[in-house]
Write an enzyme that holds these catalytic residues in place. Structure first.
Site, mmCIF file in Angstrom:
data_model
loop_
_atom_site.group_PDB
_atom_site.id
_atom_site.type_symbol
_atom_site.label_atom_id
_atom_site.label_comp_id
_atom_site.label_asym_id
_atom_site.label_seq_id
_atom_site.Cartn_x
_atom_site.Cartn_y
_atom_site.Cartn_z
ATOM 1 N N CYS A 257 -1.460 -12.703 -37.803
ATOM 2 C CA CYS A 257 -2.831 -13.205 -37.585
ATOM 3 C C CYS A 257 -2.891 -14.461 -36.722
ATOM 4 C CB CYS A 257 -3.479 -13.494 -38.926
ATOM 5 S SG CYS A 257 -3.674 -12.020 -39.935
HETATM 6 N N1 LIG Z 1 -1.771 -8.912 -42.649
HETATM 7 C C1 LIG Z 1 -2.669 -9.823 -42.940
HETATM 8 O O1 LIG Z 1 -2.367 -10.771 -43.635
HETATM 9 C C2 LIG Z 1 -4.096 -9.707 -42.433
HETATM 10 C C3 LIG Z 1 -5.071 -10.516 -43.037
HETATM 11 C C4 LIG Z 1 -6.378 -10.413 -42.621
HETATM 12 C C5 LIG Z 1 -6.703 -9.561 -41.582
HETATM 13 N N2 LIG Z 1 -5.749 -8.792 -40.980
HETATM 14 C C6 LIG Z 1 -6.167 -7.896 -39.905
HETATM 15 O O2 LIG Z 1 -6.229 -6.573 -40.417
HETATM 16 C C7 LIG Z 1 -5.823 -5.635 -39.407
HETATM 17 C C8 LIG Z 1 -4.660 -4.803 -39.907
HETATM 18 O O3 LIG Z 1 -3.580 -5.682 -40.184
HETATM 19 P P1 LIG Z 1 -2.326 -5.263 -41.055
HETATM 20 O O4 LIG Z 1 -1.555 -6.505 -41.305
HETATM 21 O O5 LIG Z 1 -2.774 -4.434 -42.209
HETATM 22 O O6 LIG Z 1 -1.522 -4.351 -40.025
HETATM 23 P P2 LIG Z 1 -0.328 -3.345 -40.360
HETATM 24 O O7 LIG Z 1 0.413 -3.152 -39.101
HETATM 25 O O8 LIG Z 1 0.378 -3.788 -41.592
HETATM 26 O O9 LIG Z 1 -1.087 -1.987 -40.735
HETATM 27 C C9 LIG Z 1 -1.853 -1.276 -39.832
HETATM 28 C C10 LIG Z 1 -1.578 0.204 -40.041
HETATM 29 O O10 LIG Z 1 -2.396 0.943 -39.134
HETATM 30 C C11 LIG Z 1 -1.666 2.063 -38.684
HETATM 31 N N3 LIG Z 1 -2.279 2.557 -37.464
HETATM 32 C C12 LIG Z 1 -2.152 2.100 -36.195
HETATM 33 N N4 LIG Z 1 -2.922 2.801 -35.358
HETATM 34 C C13 LIG Z 1 -3.546 3.745 -36.110
HETATM 35 C C14 LIG Z 1 -4.472 4.766 -35.807
HETATM 36 N N5 LIG Z 1 -4.918 4.939 -34.581
HETATM 37 N N6 LIG Z 1 -4.884 5.556 -36.816
HETATM 38 C C15 LIG Z 1 -4.427 5.376 -38.084
HETATM 39 N N7 LIG Z 1 -3.566 4.398 -38.419
HETATM 40 C C16 LIG Z 1 -3.133 3.586 -37.448
HETATM 41 C C17 LIG Z 1 -0.260 1.543 -38.528
HETATM 42 O O11 LIG Z 1 0.687 2.578 -38.538
HETATM 43 C C18 LIG Z 1 -0.136 0.621 -39.741
HETATM 44 O O12 LIG Z 1 0.384 1.286 -40.869
HETATM 45 C C19 LIG Z 1 -5.507 -6.471 -38.178
HETATM 46 O O13 LIG Z 1 -6.633 -6.556 -37.365
HETATM 47 C C20 LIG Z 1 -5.201 -7.829 -38.753
HETATM 48 O O14 LIG Z 1 -5.455 -8.863 -37.833
HETATM 49 C C21 LIG Z 1 -4.443 -8.844 -41.407
#
Ligand SMILES: NC(=O)c1ccc[n+]([C@@H]2O[C@H](COP(=O)([O-])OP(=O)(O)OC[C@H]3O[C@@H](n4cnc5c(N)ncnc54)[C@H](O)[C@@H]3O)[C@@H](O)[C@H]2O)c1
Length: 415
Positions: A257
Site C-alpha cells: 500500500c
Molecule cells: N494488503 C493490504 O493490507 C491492503 C489494505 C487495504 C487496501 N488494500 C488494497 O486492496 C487491493 C487488493 O490488495 P491485496 O493486498 O488483497 O492484494 P493481493 O495480491 O493479496 O490479492 C489480490 C488477489 O487478486 C487476484 N487477482 C488479480 N487479478 C485478478 C482478476 N482479474 N480476477 C480475479 N482475481 C484477480 C490475485 O491473484 C490475488 O489473489 C489493492 O488495491 C490494495 O491496495 C490492501
C-alpha cells in the site's frame, strides 16, 4: 443469495470468510490457480485467517477460477491488486479485467462494490462504462459503490468487524445498498456522498502515514549526524497528550500500500495541473532509507576494520513488517541487493519468509545465521525473536527498528 468476491488476497479472503461466518454463501473468484487449489484443500495463505478458521466455514465459500460462477450473486465485491507500472503510473489492468468479468454476469438489481485502493474517479470513469456494456444502466438497473479496505495485516486489536467502513455510492440508493451489505459484517458504517470521497479518503489515510513516516525518517538521518538518539526523541515527544502522533523511523516503507497508493493520487493530480509535493517528497525520503541503512552497515563494519566485501552479515527479518511474511516492496530486498552488489556474504533468518528466490537466499536457523557473523542487522523485528538476548551476545549489531533500546552495551548501534 450468495455474495461474490473477486480477488482472494489479503483483502478478499478475510472478507469472504467474514461473510461466510455471517451465514452467507460466498463465490470466491481468483485468477491464481494455486490459491484456488489451496482454498479447496482448506489451506489459508493469509496470516490473518488461520486454516482452522477457513475450514470452519467449509462448504460456504466456493473458490473458483470460472467467471461464470459469479452469475446469480446478489453482490460482487472486487478486491484485486492496483499496482504501479514500471513508469510508476497506475496499472488498472487487474481492476479492468475483474470489472469485465463482473460485466459478463451482471444482472438487474445486483450490487457491485470496488474495494481496491485507487485514484478518485476510478469507479465512475473506469467501471461504469465497462459495466454498462452489459446493457444495464448504473444506478438504475444495478448498484455501484466504492468502499476502501482498511485491513492492517497482522493486527489483532481492530478487526474487519470493529474497524469503521467508509462507503460511497454512485447514487444514494447505491450507497444504502452497500451500507446494508457491509452492515452484516461490520459494526460501524461511514456513508459518504460519492465514490470519489471514499476513494480519496483511503488515499488520505495512506498518504498521512507515508508523510509522517518520511518525516521521522528524515529526522533519523539528521540525528545520526547530530549524535542524538531518534528513538529517545520519539519516545519523549509521544508523552505529549495531544497534537502529536507517534510514528517510528525504520529502514524504509514496504508492503503493497504505502509505497504504491500515494502515486495514484500524484498521477491523477497531474491532470489538474497540480504536483502533489508532499507525496513525492515522502516517497523520495522513504526510498532513501535503505541506502542510509547500507551506509550505516558500512560504517559499523569499518569500525571493526572490515569491509562489506566478504563480511558475513546476518539479517534478522526480511518481510516488510513484523508478524507477517509479506515481502512486497520490503526495504530488506533493497538492502540485500545493495549489500550483494558490494560482495557481502549474506544470510537471513525470518520464520515467516522461507526463501527469497530472486536473491537466491533462504531462511536459515537463527543460530546458524548468528554463528560467526561480522554484523547482525535487525531489519524487521518479528515477535518470536529475542532481540535483546541476541544484542547482548552478538559482537556487533545494528538495530534498524529500535527494539534493543534497553541494551546499552557498546556492540549495539541503532538507526
Ligand atoms: N494488503 C493490504 O493490507 C491492503 C489494505 C487495504 C487496501 N488494500 C488494497 O486492496 C487491493 C487488493 O490488495 P491485496 O493486498 O488483497 O492484494 P493481493 O495480491 O493479496 O490479492 C489480490 C488477489 O487478486 C487476484 N487477482 C488479480 N487479478 C485478478 C482478476 N482479474 N480476477 C480475479 N482475481 C484477480 C490475485 O491473484 C490475488 O489473489 C489493492 O488495491 C490494495 O491496495 C490492501
Amino acid at each position: 443469495m450468495s455474495i461474490g468476491i473477486v480477488g482472494l488476497g489479503y483483502v478478499g479472503l478475510p472478507l469472504a470468510v467474514a461473510f461466510a461466518e455471517a451465514g452467507h454463501d460466498v463465490v470466491g473468484l481468483d485468477v491464481d490457480q494455486r490459491k484456488i487449489a489451496a482454498l479447496r484443500a482448506g489451506e489459508s495463505y493469509v496470516e490473518d485467517i488461520t486454516s482452522e478458521r477457513l475450514r470452519g466455514v467449509d462448504g460456504r465459500i466456493r473458490p473458483t477460477t470460472r467467471r461464470a460462477d459469479l452469475a446469480g450473486t446478489e453482490a460482487v465485491i472486487i478486491a484485486v491488486p492496483t499496482p504501479l507500472t514500471a513508469n510508476r503510473e497506475p496499472d488498472l489492468g487487474p481492476l479492468l479485467d475483474a470489472t469485465r468479468a463482473v460485466a459478463g454476469v451482471l444482472q438487474q438489481g445486483q450490487l457491485v462494490v470496488l474495494e481496491s485502493t485507487t485514484y478518485p474517479g476510478t469507479t465512475r470513469e473506469q467501471m461504469v462504462p465497462l459495466l454498462e456494456e452489459s446493457g444495464l444502466k448504473a444506478g438504475r438497473d444495478f448498484h455501484l459503490a466504492f468502499s476502501p479496505e482498511r485491513v492492517d495485516p497482522g493486527r489483532t486489536d481492530f478487526t474487519l468487524r470493529t474497524t469503521p467502513k467508509v462507503v460511497g455510492g454512485l447514487t444514494d440508493a447505491c450507497r444504502d445498498r452497500a451500507v446494508e451489505l457491509y452492515g452484516r459484517v461490520c459494526d460501524t458504517l461511514v456513508p459518504v456522498s460519492t465514490p470519489e470521497v471514499a476513494e480519496l479518503t483511503k488515499l488520505l489515510e495512506n498518504i498521512f502515514r507515508s508523510v509522517n513516516i518520511a518525516l521521522v525518517n528524515e529526522l533519523a538521518m539528521l540525528t545520526d549526524r547530530m549524535g542524538i538518539d531518534i528513538w529517545e526523541v520519539v519516545e519523549a515527544a509521544s508523552t505529549k497528550p495531544y497534537g502529536f502522533m507517534r510514528f517510528e523511523p525504520g529502514p524504509g516503507m514496504g508492503g503493497h500500500c504505502l509505497p504504491v497508493d500515494p502515486f495514484y493520487l500524484s498521477w491523477r493530480a497531474r491532470e489538474f495541473d497540480m504536483t502533489t509535493r508532499f507525496v513525492e517528497l515522502a516517497g523520495e525520503i522513504n526510498q532513501q532509507m535503505p541506502y542510509h541503512c547500507v551506509a550505516r552497515i558500512e560504517r559499523a563494519l569499518n569500525a571493526q576494520a572490515k569491509s562489506v566485501k566478504g563480511a558475513k552479515i546476518a539479517l534478522l527479518g526480511v518481510s516488510y513488517k513484523a508478524g507477517v511474511g509479506d515481502t512486497r516492496e520490503s526495504p530488506a530486498l533493497k538492502i540485500i541487493a545493495l549489500l550483494k552488489a558490494l560482495g557481502a556474504d549474506l544470510h537471513y533468518h525470518d520464520a515467516f519468509v522461507p526463501e527469497l528466490r530472486e536473491h537466491e537466499l533462504a531462511d536459515e536457523p537463527l543460530d546458524d545465521v548468528l554463528e560467526g557473523a561480522d554484523l547482525v542487522v535487525i531489519v524487521t523485528a518479528h515477535p518470536d525473536v529475542d532481540h535483546a538476548q541476541i544484542a547482548a551476545q552478538a559482537p556487533a549489531l545494528l538495530d534498524l527498528r529500535g527494539v534493543t533500546r534497553g541494551v546499552t552495551t557498546g556492540n549495539v548501534i541503532r538507526l
